[in-house]
Scaffold this motif. Structure first.
Motif, PDB file in Angstrom:
ATOM      1  N   GLN A 231       0.808  -1.216   0.000  1.00 16.70           N
ATOM      2  CA  GLN A 231       0.000   0.000   0.000  1.00 16.70           C
ATOM      3  C   GLN A 231       0.840   1.264   0.000  1.00 16.70           C
ATOM      4  N   ALA A 232       2.014   1.191   0.615  1.00 15.78           N
ATOM      5  CA  ALA A 232       2.846   2.390   0.708  1.00 15.78           C
ATOM      6  C   ALA A 232       4.302   2.009   0.887  1.00 15.78           C
ATOM      7  N   ASP A 233       5.183   2.796   0.306  1.00 15.65           N
ATOM      8  CA  ASP A 233       6.630   2.653   0.467  1.00 15.65           C
ATOM      9  C   ASP A 233       7.146   4.029   0.882  1.00 15.65           C
ATOM     10  N   LEU A 234       7.345   4.207   2.184  1.00 12.08           N
ATOM     11  CA  LEU A 234       7.632   5.522   2.750  1.00 12.08           C
ATOM     12  C   LEU A 234       9.140   5.717   2.893  1.00 12.08           C
ATOM     13  N   LYS A 235       9.653   6.765   2.273  1.00  6.75           N
ATOM     14  CA  LYS A 235      11.099   6.979   2.218  1.00  6.75           C
ATOM     15  C   LYS A 235      11.442   8.415   2.617  1.00  6.75           C
ATOM     16  N   ALA A 236      11.334   8.687   3.923  1.00  9.76           N
ATOM     17  CA  ALA A 236      11.682  10.014   4.419  1.00  9.76           C
ATOM     18  C   ALA A 236      12.849   9.983   5.393  1.00  9.76           C
ATOM     19  N   HIS A 237      13.229   8.784   5.847  1.00 13.54           N
ATOM     20  CA  HIS A 237      14.365   8.675   6.767  1.00 13.54           C
ATOM     21  C   HIS A 237      15.684   8.664   5.995  1.00 13.54           C
ATOM     22  N   ASP A 238      16.743   9.106   6.669  1.00 13.53           N
ATOM     23  CA  ASP A 238      18.073   9.162   6.058  1.00 13.53           C
ATOM     24  C   ASP A 238      19.018   8.107   6.612  1.00 13.53           C
ATOM     25  N   GLY A 239      18.485   7.156   7.359  1.00 14.22           N
ATOM     26  CA  GLY A 239      19.294   6.087   7.918  1.00 14.22           C
ATOM     27  C   GLY A 239      18.438   4.875   8.175  1.00 14.22           C
TER      28      GLY A 239
END
Length: 311
Positions: free
Chosen positions: A50-58
């Motif tokens: 449903q979602a692939d969340l990519k806001a973290h940097d580590g």
């Protein structure tokens, strides 16, 4: 015998650190060293991304779902020192709030019981624990327990909103004091209580481990006569801590001495079965017998299709 009913190919590109089902068991959220959070619909044995969340940097270490009374909310914490609270609206996931007031990796997040409101505890390698809460008008408040653990904090877990029957006040009122437990790199398990002036104080310091405490879990205690906490450690042990209301003291029992580091402990919804996972690539399930001893009722090894009854 307990059977594995489903497996999910997450397509993460690196190690998976956590996987959490939502309140109704309809969604599965996973997080990884690939810096992403993925959410799957797993109803009826299917798996739909449903979602692939990519806001973290580590690497993303841990996830926590909020109670559905607040909507569809998911918290994630990362090596990048940030905590992100995500919200799903009409099928789209957005960043509802970002908290970035830690000086090192944030290792654990846990939502408080919904009776207290929308409150999230966050544990960090900088040794502090943050308590962030929604004001209800779109803004967030935060309090920080500095030096909660001298060498870094690895895990947090909230107590129930209603205390066990043995801890009910003589007047008959149910206790609704906010409490949570934490585990740290100082080998300690600590219990924190919110005071009348809104400050967080250490109520108990539990000593029993001789290496880093990797995880803590406060057991659901609705209907139970006592409070129970499980902790696991780099020292390869799991300790069960109990408080039956007598002098408000905690006693300890070593559940088992494993042969490798123990990473995680997790209670069943009813609080009577404990799942333990560690460096031996096994998940074991434990239950307290009528005699008061803890017995392994099943275990599963890496790659096995079923949990088998332990001898």
């Amino acid at each position: 015998m307990v059977s594995v009913i489903n497996s999910v190919d997450t397509a993460h590109e690196d190690m998976i650190h956590d996987a959490q089902m939502d309140y109704y068991g309809n969604r599965l959220a996973t997080c990884s060293s690939d810096k992403s959070v993925k959410i799957f619909d797993v109803r009826n044995g299917s798996q739909t991304l449903q979602a692939d969340l990519k806001a973290h940097d580590g690497p993303v270490w841990q996830l926590a779902w909020a109670h559905p009374m607040f909507g569809c909310l998911l918290a994630s914490c990362s090596y990048d020192r940030r905590v992100i609270i995500w919200k799903e609206t009409n099928g789209t996931w957005i960043k509802l709030h970002e908290y970035s007031n830690h000086d090192s990796s944030v290792n654990s997040v846990c939502f408080a019981p919904h009776e207290f409101g929308l409150i999230l505890a966050c544990a960090s390698s900088d040794g502090s624990i943050s308590i962030i809460s929604s004001t209800g008008d779109g803004t967030w408040d935060s309090k920080k327990i500095t030096n909660a653990h001298s060498s870094g904090c690895n895990a947090v877990s909230w107590a129930n909103a209603i205390a066990p029957s043995s801890l009910v006040e003589q007047s008959g009122r149910q206790l609704v004091v906010k409490r949570f437990v934490s585990g740290g790199c100082d080998n300690l398990v600590k219990i924190w209580k919110e005071s009348e002036d809104g400050q967080w104080v250490c109520e108990h310091k539990l000593e029993g481990h001789n290496d880093w405490v990797r995880d803590v879990a406060w057991a659901p205690s609705i209907g139970l006569p006592k409070s129970i906490i499980a902790s696991c450690s780099q020292d390869c042990s799991v300790i069960i801590w109990t408080n039956d209301g007598t002098n408000n003291t905690w006693s300890s029992t070593i559940l088992y001495q494993f042969k490798d580091v123990v990473w995680h402990v997790s209670w069943s919804v009813t609080g009577n079965i404990l799942a333990v996972s560690g460096g031996d690539n096994k998940v074991t399930l434990w239950k307290e017998s009528l005699a008061g001893t803890w017995v392994c009722i099943s275990d599963v090894g890496k790659g096995q299709g079923q949990l088998r009854a332990a001898s």
